[in-house]
Design a protein around this motif. Structure first.
Motif, PDB file in Angstrom:
ATOM      1  N   ALA A  61       0.821  -1.212   0.000  1.00 48.34           N
ATOM      2  CA  ALA A  61       0.000   0.000   0.000  1.00 48.34           C
ATOM      3  C   ALA A  61       0.852   1.259   0.000  1.00 48.34           C
ATOM      4  O   ALA A  61       0.571   2.229  -0.719  1.00 48.34           O
ATOM      5  N   THR A  62       1.911   1.254   0.806  1.00 41.93           N
ATOM      6  CA  THR A  62       2.807   2.414   0.855  1.00 41.93           C
ATOM      7  C   THR A  62       3.474   2.637  -0.500  1.00 41.93           C
ATOM      8  O   THR A  62       3.572   3.780  -0.987  1.00 41.93           O
ATOM      9  N   LYS A  63       3.904   1.557  -1.124  1.00 38.75           N
ATOM     10  CA  LYS A  63       4.555   1.665  -2.431  1.00 38.75           C
ATOM     11  C   LYS A  63       3.585   2.187  -3.488  1.00 38.75           C
ATOM     12  O   LYS A  63       3.931   3.070  -4.287  1.00 38.75           O
ATOM     13  N   MET A  64       2.353   1.662  -3.493  1.00 39.30           N
ATOM     14  CA  MET A  64       1.385   2.065  -4.522  1.00 39.30           C
ATOM     15  C   MET A  64       0.952   3.508  -4.343  1.00 39.30           C
ATOM     16  O   MET A  64       0.815   4.246  -5.333  1.00 39.30           O
ATOM     17  N   THR A  65       0.688   3.946  -3.120  1.00 45.18           N
ATOM     18  CA  THR A  65       0.279   5.336  -2.896  1.00 45.18           C
ATOM     19  C   THR A  65       1.406   6.305  -3.232  1.00 45.18           C
ATOM     20  O   THR A  65       1.149   7.421  -3.706  1.00 45.18           O
ATOM     21  N   MET A  66       2.637   5.899  -2.985  1.00 43.74           N
ATOM     22  CA  MET A  66       3.778   6.755  -3.336  1.00 43.74           C
ATOM     23  C   MET A  66       3.922   6.861  -4.853  1.00 43.74           C
ATOM     24  O   MET A  66       4.106   7.957  -5.407  1.00 43.74           O
ATOM     25  N   LEU A  67       3.807   5.725  -5.555  1.00 42.53           N
ATOM     26  CA  LEU A  67       3.925   5.748  -7.012  1.00 42.53           C
ATOM     27  C   LEU A  67       2.770   6.497  -7.666  1.00 42.53           C
ATOM     28  O   LEU A  67       2.943   7.114  -8.724  1.00 42.53           O
ATOM     29  N   ALA A  68       1.591   6.440  -7.046  1.00 42.52           N
ATOM     30  CA  ALA A  68       0.420   7.082  -7.638  1.00 42.52           C
ATOM     31  C   ALA A  68       0.575   8.595  -7.749  1.00 42.52           C
ATOM     32  O   ALA A  68      -0.111   9.243  -8.556  1.00 42.52           O
TER      33      ALA A  68
ATOM     34  N   LYS B  64      -4.683   1.946 -23.451  1.00 34.66           N
ATOM     35  CA  LYS B  64      -5.509   2.810 -22.600  1.00 34.66           C
ATOM     36  C   LYS B  64      -4.890   3.017 -21.221  1.00 34.66           C
ATOM     37  O   LYS B  64      -4.945   4.115 -20.664  1.00 34.66           O
ATOM     38  N   ASN B  65      -4.310   1.983 -20.648  1.00 35.84           N
ATOM     39  CA  ASN B  65      -3.735   2.075 -19.307  1.00 35.84           C
ATOM     40  C   ASN B  65      -2.215   2.172 -19.314  1.00 35.84           C
ATOM     41  O   ASN B  65      -1.587   2.015 -18.261  1.00 35.84           O
ATOM     42  N   GLY B  66      -1.632   2.404 -20.487  1.00 36.32           N
ATOM     43  CA  GLY B  66      -0.185   2.307 -20.631  1.00 36.32           C
ATOM     44  C   GLY B  66       0.628   3.406 -20.009  1.00 36.32           C
ATOM     45  O   GLY B  66       1.849   3.301 -19.923  1.00 36.32           O
ATOM     46  N   ALA B  67      -0.015   4.501 -19.548  1.00 39.85           N
ATOM     47  CA  ALA B  67       0.750   5.610 -18.977  1.00 39.85           C
ATOM     48  C   ALA B  67       0.962   5.484 -17.473  1.00 39.85           C
ATOM     49  O   ALA B  67       1.647   6.311 -16.881  1.00 39.85           O
ATOM     50  N   ARG B  68       0.388   4.464 -16.873  1.00 36.01           N
ATOM     51  CA  ARG B  68       0.481   4.374 -15.414  1.00 36.01           C
ATOM     52  C   ARG B  68       1.881   3.947 -14.968  1.00 36.01           C
ATOM     53  O   ARG B  68       2.610   3.265 -15.700  1.00 36.01           O
ATOM     54  N   VAL B  69       2.216   4.352 -13.752  1.00 32.64           N
ATOM     55  CA  VAL B  69       3.484   3.960 -13.152  1.00 32.64           C
ATOM     56  C   VAL B  69       3.259   3.071 -11.937  1.00 32.64           C
ATOM     57  O   VAL B  69       4.208   2.516 -11.390  1.00 32.64           O
TER      58      VAL B  69
END
Length: 474
Positions: A288-295, A410-415
């Motif tokens: 969760a910490t990793k995903m919220t930071m990357l978001a 469509k979703n290719g820009a996400r990190v």
């Protein structure tokens, strides 16, 4: 099992046998005639046993294990909520109840009543069905089941939820609180305003705006946070359908009992099955910490590609067999666990194997694109899994590790994680190509050659010439 004392034993079957008949019917999907043979009873006796067991379980067992009244809100928060979900969707100082909602399908026969036939026909599935609404926690615990409802456009997911809230089904309004979170899919978009008015926070994947081909990095990242939690309701639906009676097409004579059977199965799953999610507290917090930071980050490679015209035809790329990359580029070698840390999930790894098998050429090579002008960036074009005429361009930047990625899907820009197209290239270059050739397919087999294909080109020129010569000789 609670409720069995409401069943009356007879000379032909005991209470234990009565429950066994019902459970075997639900689990195996066998008809009454087959059950009668197995239990050495008549069809009438089987029917009576199923009826008695169903009524007894619905009277006592189901209310103890299903419904908003059977469990408190604090129990859901304390015992049935993933730390990952709390970390991503709660605000500082609050511990909301997080529920995941979705509709599922119970297929039924076509009806001779034309009104019911029209209203039970799903334009989405193109067949008659009924729609229960599943409400589960983030660990897969089933809080409640609403319905089943009809399947026409007036009973879509949003309208079903609106109806349930306005009619206060199971007194759910007294259960939920302000700032609670509902995790839903895009089919609930028409419920968002109503839920917001009640103070409920709605977490939903982003919509692709009209005229655009791709979600922004922020939209794609937020959508990934939602799907990381929402998948659990799909797994619950799959767990329920392992009870084969609910997975097959039911006769219309069973429509009055479908809701009861579904609730009995859900209650059994709550009582005796383990949670679907098995992650530890520490792992959930770390993810969760990793995903919220990357978001919160932007896609720097996307900006670099667009600013330098790497996606233009004028940009010269050289085709290179992936087997040759070891001599031309130093692409990092990774394990599948390390790749999973990049994808933040296992689904992309599963699709990577299928994408890779399609992109082997006849001579067994896997092509990537490189440019002498742009070091440490590779490109590739991956075939869409859905549309034959569409291919997606992607870029991956690397050094001693994978640094960034960008795809035109469509979703290719996400990190926050990556799409399956990017995962395909990274998985093959960093892992699969280092494995033995005989295991390259990794369980993915092409069955096309074993099936007739009318589109396959056939050369009739030789046979036609022979027939013409024979006719001339005659």
């Amino acid at each position: 099992m609670c409720g069995v004392h409401n069943i009356r034993a007879t000379q032909t079957r005991s209470i234990r046998t009565c429950i066994a008949i019902l459970l075997m019917k639900l689990k195996s999907g066998l008809d009454n005639q087959m059950l009668a043979t197995l239990f050495n009873m008549t069809k009438f006796q089987i029917r009576r046993a199923v009826h008695s067991a169903r009524r007894a379980l619905m009277k006592d067992f189901v209310p103890r294990n299903l419904g908003f009244a059977h469990i408190t809100r604090n129990d859901i928060i304390d015992s049935h909520t993933r730390p990952l979900a709390q970390q991503m969707f709660s605000t500082v100082g609050s511990t909301p109840a997080i529920l995941v909602l979705d509709g599922t399908y119970i297929y039924i026969q076509k009806s001779g009543n034309y009104t019911f036939s029209r209203r039970s026909y799903s334009m989405h599935k193109h067949r008659p069905l009924l729609k229960p609404m599943m409400i589960v926690s983030t660990t897969g615990y089933i809080v409640s089941v609403f319905g089943p409802y009809l399947a026409d456009p007036r009973n879509n997911d949003a309208l079903i939820l609106n109806h349930s809230v306005k009619s206060n089904t199971e007194e759910m309004k007294s259960w939920i609180r302000e700032d609670d979170v509902f995790v839903v899919d895009r089919g609930f978009r028409d419920s968002e305003d109503m839920l917001t008015d009640l103070g409920i926070k709605v977490e939903m994947p982003a919509f692709l705006q009209k005229g655009k081909r791709q979600l922004t990095t922020e939209e794609a990242n937020c959508s990934r946070l939602v799907t990381k939690v929402r998948w659990v309701v799909e797994s619950v639906n799959g767990r329920i359908k392992t009870w084969k009676y609910l997975g097959k097409t039911l006769p219309n004579t069973q429509i009055p009992y479908i809701g009861d059977y579904l609730r009995i199965v859900c209650s059994i799953c709550n009582k005796y099955r383990p949670p679907i999610n098995t992650g530890t507290f520490e792992d959930d917090l770390a993810i969760a910490t990793k995903m919220t930071m990357l978001a919160k980050q932007s896609n720097e490679l996307q900006s670099f590609v667009q600013e330098n015209g790497l996606d233009k035809r004028s940009m010269k790329w050289q085709k290179l067999d992936a087997e040759e990359t070891s001599t031309c580029i130093t692409f990092p070698k990774l394990t599948e666990d390390e790749i999973r840390e990049l994808t933040i999930g296992v689904y992309q790894l599963k699709t990577a194997k299928s994408y890779s098998s399609e992109h082997f050429t006849d001579d067994g090579s896997f092509e990537v694109l490189v440019s002498n002008e742009i070091p440490n960036i590779i490109s590739a074009r991956i075939q869409s899994r859905h549309v034959s005429s569409k291919k997606y361009s992607l870029w991956v930047k690397y050094d001693t590790s994978i640094l960034s990625w960008y795809c035109t899907c469509k979703n290719g820009a996400r990190v926050v994680g990556m799409c399956g197209h990017i995962a395909c290239v990274i998985w093959f270059l960093s892992y699969a190509r280092h494995q033995k050739e005989e295991v390259r397919e990794f369980g993915v087999r092409d069955w096309t050659e074993l099936v007739e294909d009318a589109a396959r080109t056939v050369d009739f020129s030789d046979s036609e010439d022979e027939v013409l010569v024979e006719n001339q000789e005659e």
